[in-house]
Design a protein around this motif. Sequence first.
Motif, PDB file in Angstrom:
ATOM      1  N   PRO A 239       0.812  -1.225   0.000  1.00  0.00           N
ATOM      2  CA  PRO A 239       0.000   0.000   0.000  1.00  0.00           C
ATOM      3  C   PRO A 239       0.847   1.279   0.000  1.00  0.00           C
ATOM      4  CG  PRO A 239      -0.908  -1.597   1.535  1.00  0.00           C
ATOM      5  CD  PRO A 239       0.433  -2.116   1.115  1.00  0.00           C
ATOM      6  N   THR A 240       1.974   1.258   0.694  1.00  0.00           N
ATOM      7  CA  THR A 240       2.851   2.432   0.687  1.00  0.00           C
ATOM      8  C   THR A 240       3.430   2.675  -0.698  1.00  0.00           C
ATOM      9  OG1 THR A 240       3.487   2.427   3.023  1.00  0.00           O
ATOM     10  CG2 THR A 240       5.104   3.263   1.483  1.00  0.00           C
ATOM     11  N   MET A 241       3.836   1.618  -1.394  1.00  0.00           N
ATOM     12  CA  MET A 241       4.395   1.768  -2.732  1.00  0.00           C
ATOM     13  C   MET A 241       3.326   2.246  -3.715  1.00  0.00           C
ATOM     14  SD  MET A 241       7.449   1.150  -2.016  1.00  0.00           S
ATOM     15  CE  MET A 241       8.182   1.225  -3.650  1.00  0.00           C
ATOM     16  N   LEU A 258      10.460  11.797  -4.695  1.00  0.00           N
ATOM     17  CA  LEU A 258       9.735  10.962  -3.739  1.00  0.00           C
ATOM     18  C   LEU A 258      10.304   9.550  -3.762  1.00  0.00           C
ATOM     19  CD1 LEU A 258       6.085  12.112  -4.543  1.00  0.00           C
ATOM     20  CD2 LEU A 258       7.393  12.679  -2.495  1.00  0.00           C
ATOM     21  N   THR A 259      10.598   8.998  -2.590  1.00  0.00           N
ATOM     22  CA  THR A 259      11.141   7.656  -2.451  1.00  0.00           C
ATOM     23  C   THR A 259      10.478   6.982  -1.252  1.00  0.00           C
ATOM     24  OG1 THR A 259      12.914   8.288  -0.931  1.00  0.00           O
ATOM     25  CG2 THR A 259      13.371   8.523  -3.293  1.00  0.00           C
ATOM     26  N   PRO A 260      10.688   5.684  -1.070  1.00  0.00           N
ATOM     27  CA  PRO A 260      10.166   5.040   0.142  1.00  0.00           C
ATOM     28  C   PRO A 260      10.642   5.723   1.420  1.00  0.00           C
ATOM     29  CG  PRO A 260      10.811   3.371  -1.439  1.00  0.00           C
ATOM     30  CD  PRO A 260      11.244   4.682  -2.020  1.00  0.00           C
ATOM     31  N   LEU A 261      11.872   6.315   1.390  1.00  0.00           N
ATOM     32  CA  LEU A 261      12.379   7.033   2.562  1.00  0.00           C
ATOM     33  C   LEU A 261      11.468   8.202   2.920  1.00  0.00           C
ATOM     34  CD1 LEU A 261      14.536   7.708   4.697  1.00  0.00           C
ATOM     35  CD2 LEU A 261      15.811   8.918   2.891  1.00  0.00           C
ATOM     36  N   THR A 262      10.894   8.856   1.906  1.00  0.00           N
ATOM     37  CA  THR A 262      10.010   9.987   2.158  1.00  0.00           C
ATOM     38  C   THR A 262       8.832   9.574   3.028  1.00  0.00           C
ATOM     39  OG1 THR A 262      10.562  10.797  -0.072  1.00  0.00           O
ATOM     40  CG2 THR A 262       8.722  11.854   1.074  1.00  0.00           C
ATOM     41  N   ILE A 263       8.155   8.504   2.621  1.00  0.00           N
ATOM     42  CA  ILE A 263       6.988   8.028   3.371  1.00  0.00           C
ATOM     43  C   ILE A 263       7.416   7.486   4.732  1.00  0.00           C
ATOM     44  CG2 ILE A 263       4.961   6.554   3.315  1.00  0.00           C
ATOM     45  CD1 ILE A 263       5.046   8.670   1.114  1.00  0.00           C
ATOM     46  N   ALA A 264       8.532   6.762   4.766  1.00  0.00           N
ATOM     47  CA  ALA A 264       9.003   6.194   6.031  1.00  0.00           C
ATOM     48  C   ALA A 264       9.363   7.292   7.025  1.00  0.00           C
ATOM     49  CB  ALA A 264      10.208   5.294   5.783  1.00  0.00           C
ATOM     50  N   ALA A 265       9.981   8.378   6.544  1.00  0.00           N
ATOM     51  CA  ALA A 265      10.337   9.486   7.432  1.00  0.00           C
ATOM     52  C   ALA A 265       9.086  10.100   8.048  1.00  0.00           C
ATOM     53  CB  ALA A 265      11.126  10.543   6.665  1.00  0.00           C
ATOM     54  N   LYS A 266       8.049  10.302   7.233  1.00  0.00           N
ATOM     55  CA  LYS A 266       6.797  10.842   7.753  1.00  0.00           C
ATOM     56  C   LYS A 266       6.161   9.865   8.736  1.00  0.00           C
ATOM     57  CE  LYS A 266       3.725  14.138   7.773  1.00  0.00           C
ATOM     58  NZ  LYS A 266       4.069  15.489   8.278  1.00  0.00           N
ATOM     59  N   ALA A 267       6.257   8.575   8.442  1.00  0.00           N
ATOM     60  CA  ALA A 267       5.695   7.564   9.338  1.00  0.00           C
ATOM     61  C   ALA A 267       6.403   7.555  10.687  1.00  0.00           C
ATOM     62  CB  ALA A 267       5.783   6.189   8.681  1.00  0.00           C
ATOM     63  N   VAL A 268       7.733   7.734  10.681  1.00  0.00           N
ATOM     64  CA  VAL A 268       8.499   7.799  11.931  1.00  0.00           C
ATOM     65  C   VAL A 268       8.019   8.981  12.772  1.00  0.00           C
ATOM     66  CG1 VAL A 268      10.769   8.345  12.893  1.00  0.00           C
ATOM     67  CG2 VAL A 268      10.550   6.591  11.126  1.00  0.00           C
ATOM     68  N   LEU A 269       7.812  10.123  12.127  1.00  0.00           N
ATOM     69  CA  LEU A 269       7.379  11.324  12.844  1.00  0.00           C
ATOM     70  C   LEU A 269       5.993  11.131  13.461  1.00  0.00           C
ATOM     71  CD1 LEU A 269       8.613  13.944  10.217  1.00  0.00           C
ATOM     72  CD2 LEU A 269       9.619  13.496  12.460  1.00  0.00           C
ATOM     73  N   PHE A 415       6.399   1.322  19.350  1.00  0.00           N
ATOM     74  CA  PHE A 415       6.799   2.255  18.298  1.00  0.00           C
ATOM     75  C   PHE A 415       7.009   1.520  16.982  1.00  0.00           C
ATOM     76  CE2 PHE A 415      10.256   3.998  15.737  1.00  0.00           C
ATOM     77  CZ  PHE A 415       9.797   5.286  15.470  1.00  0.00           C
ATOM     78  N   LEU A 416       7.739   0.406  17.025  1.00  0.00           N
ATOM     79  CA  LEU A 416       8.019  -0.350  15.804  1.00  0.00           C
ATOM     80  C   LEU A 416       6.734  -0.893  15.198  1.00  0.00           C
ATOM     81  CD1 LEU A 416      10.297  -1.282  13.967  1.00  0.00           C
ATOM     82  CD2 LEU A 416      10.529  -3.338  15.373  1.00  0.00           C
ATOM     83  N   ALA A 417       5.806  -1.338  16.044  1.00  0.00           N
ATOM     84  CA  ALA A 417       4.530  -1.839  15.546  1.00  0.00           C
ATOM     85  C   ALA A 417       3.726  -0.720  14.889  1.00  0.00           C
ATOM     86  CB  ALA A 417       3.738  -2.457  16.699  1.00  0.00           C
ATOM     87  N   ASP A 418       3.732   0.473  15.492  1.00  0.00           N
ATOM     88  CA  ASP A 418       3.022   1.613  14.895  1.00  0.00           C
ATOM     89  C   ASP A 418       3.630   1.998  13.557  1.00  0.00           C
ATOM     90  OD1 ASP A 418       1.276   1.732  16.985  1.00  0.00           O
ATOM     91  OD2 ASP A 418       2.168   3.494  17.941  1.00  0.00           O
ATOM     92  N   LEU A 419       4.957   2.007  13.504  1.00  0.00           N
ATOM     93  CA  LEU A 419       5.634   2.334  12.254  1.00  0.00           C
ATOM     94  C   LEU A 419       5.274   1.331  11.167  1.00  0.00           C
ATOM     95  CD1 LEU A 419       7.684   4.011  10.649  1.00  0.00           C
ATOM     96  CD2 LEU A 419       9.508   2.595  11.649  1.00  0.00           C
ATOM     97  N   ILE A 422       1.653   1.829   9.863  1.00  0.00           N
ATOM     98  CA  ILE A 422       1.505   2.951   8.927  1.00  0.00           C
ATOM     99  C   ILE A 422       1.996   2.563   7.542  1.00  0.00           C
ATOM    100  CG2 ILE A 422       2.249   5.304   8.406  1.00  0.00           C
ATOM    101  CD1 ILE A 422       2.512   5.748  11.444  1.00  0.00           C
ATOM    102  N   LEU A 423       3.147   1.908   7.472  1.00  0.00           N
ATOM    103  CA  LEU A 423       3.712   1.551   6.176  1.00  0.00           C
ATOM    104  C   LEU A 423       2.921   0.442   5.483  1.00  0.00           C
ATOM    105  CD1 LEU A 423       7.539   1.678   7.008  1.00  0.00           C
ATOM    106  CD2 LEU A 423       6.153   3.387   5.800  1.00  0.00           C
ATOM    107  N   SER A 424       2.257  -0.401   6.247  1.00  0.00           N
ATOM    108  CA  SER A 424       1.456  -1.474   5.636  1.00  0.00           C
ATOM    109  C   SER A 424       0.047  -1.006   5.297  1.00  0.00           C
ATOM    110  CB  SER A 424       1.383  -2.687   6.565  1.00  0.00           C
ATOM    111  OG  SER A 424       0.764  -2.344   7.788  1.00  0.00           O
ATOM    112  N   ASP A 425      -0.392   0.119   5.916  1.00  0.00           N
ATOM    113  CA  ASP A 425      -1.715   0.673   5.628  1.00  0.00           C
ATOM    114  C   ASP A 425      -1.705   2.161   5.970  1.00  0.00           C
ATOM    115  OD1 ASP A 425      -4.348   1.215   5.157  1.00  0.00           O
ATOM    116  OD2 ASP A 425      -5.133   0.088   6.860  1.00  0.00           O
TER     117      ASP A 425
END
Length: 433
Positions: A239-241, A258-269, A415-419, A422-425
Motif C-alpha cells: 500500500p505504501t508503494m 519521492l522515495t520510500p524514505l520519504t513516506i518512512a520518514a513521515k511515518a516515523v514522525l 513504536f516499531l509496531a506503529d511504524l 503505517i507503512l502497511s496501511d
Amino acid sequence: MSATMIKEFKLPDLGEGLTESEILSWKVAVGDTVSLNQVIAEVETAKAVVELPSPFAGVVAALHEEPGTVVEVGKPIVSFEVDDAGAAQGAEATDAESPAGPAKREPNLVGYGAVVEHSGRPARRARAAAPAVAPRAEETAVGERPRSTPPVRKLARDLGVDLERVTGTGPHGLITREDVQNFAGASAPDAQAPTAPAALDRETRTPVKGVRKFSAAAMVQSAFTAPHVTEFLTVDVTPTMELLARLKSNKAFDGVKLTPLTIAAKAVLIALRNNPTLNTHWDDEKQEIVQYHYVNLGIAAATPRGLTVPNIKDAEQLPLRELAVQLSELTDTARAGKTSPADLSGGTISITNIGVFGIDAGTPILNPGEAAIVALGAVRKAPWVVDDELVVRQVMSLSLSFDHRLVDGEQGSRFLADLGAILSDPAIVLTMV
C-alpha cells in the motif's frame, strides 16, 4: 596616504570546541587582492567541510599551510597586507560607496559580520618569485618544519620515516621522494627486504582524520556507553508503494523527489507522537532524562569522507511535500561534502536507509545523544499471506535500535509496531492523529 601593515589570520574554532581542521584547498594565492568575507579556503573539521571567509580586505602576503595539512585552532594560516581601512574589522570600508552600490552587513560562518564590499572577480597582483606557500617568519629558526611537498610527506608517513632525520638534496634543501626512499632503504634492518615502492604496492595506508575520525570515535562512544537493543519487523509495504506511485503523478508534487524514505520518514514522525520516549536524551552529567518536544530528524548519509548524520530541524512540523524537499536537499548536500556543522548537530532521532544498498536488515548503532535509530531495508517482492492465500507482495524489513536506559522493550516494540502499521496501511494514520 594610508599606511599598510601585515595582519595574520589564525584558524578559528569553527564550532562546538573543535580543536583542529584540515586545509583542503586554497581559493586564493599569494598576490591576490581579496575583499572582506571573500571565501579564501575550504577546510574540513571533524564534522563537515566548510568555506572559510577572509576577515580582512587586502592582499594575500603569505599562505602558511599547504593543502592536506591538519592545523590546530589558533595557529596562523594566512597573512594579509592591509591598509588602515582593511584592518578595521567590522568597520565600514573607505570605498564602501562604490559604483556597484553601498556595502552591506551580512552574517557568515565564523561571525565577522562586517561590511561586504562590492562583488566581482578579485584583482590579481603580479606574482612574486617566492613560493606560493610561504613559510612563517619563525620557521626560519632552528627547529623549522622540514621542507617537502605533500606527496613526499605522505610517502614518509607510509614508510614510517621521520622527516626531521632526512637531509634534503633538492633546491634550498627540499626533501625529495628519492631522499625519503633512500633513507628508508638505509634504515631497513634486512638488506634483502623489498624496496619501498614494492612494499607500497601491497598495501595502502590512509590517515584517519576529519569526518571519518570523528564518526569512528562517536560510534565507539555510543556502542560502549548506551545499552543497545535491536528489534526487527517485516511488513507488507505494497500500500505504501501504491501511495508513492499516486503521489508521483500528483501535480502538487511536481519536481519533488519521492522515495520510500520519504513516506518512512513521515511515518516515523507520526509514530513518535504516541511513543515520545524514543525522542529523548540521557544527560549523564546531570543524571536527567531530557524529553524533546520537537523532532530534529537525522538521516544517515554515506559520503566519500565518511558517515555523516545531518538532521532536519523541527521535522514534525513539515507537511509531506516540504519534508520531501528537505530530505532531497539534505542528502545531496551531504554527498557533496557541504553539510554545515549546524546541520550535523542537535539531532533527536535518526533513520539509516540501508535498503539502497540491497540490504534487508541490520543492527544500527545509535547516533550519540539519541535514544533510537531506524534502519529501512530494501523493498522486495516476496510471497505473503493475505486472507489465507499466498500472494506476491512488496515487503520491507524494519530494524529499530534503542537505548535501553531510556526506552523499555514494550515502548520500543509499540513504536516499531506503529511504524509498521503505517507503512502497511497508510490510511491507519487517521486513527493516530
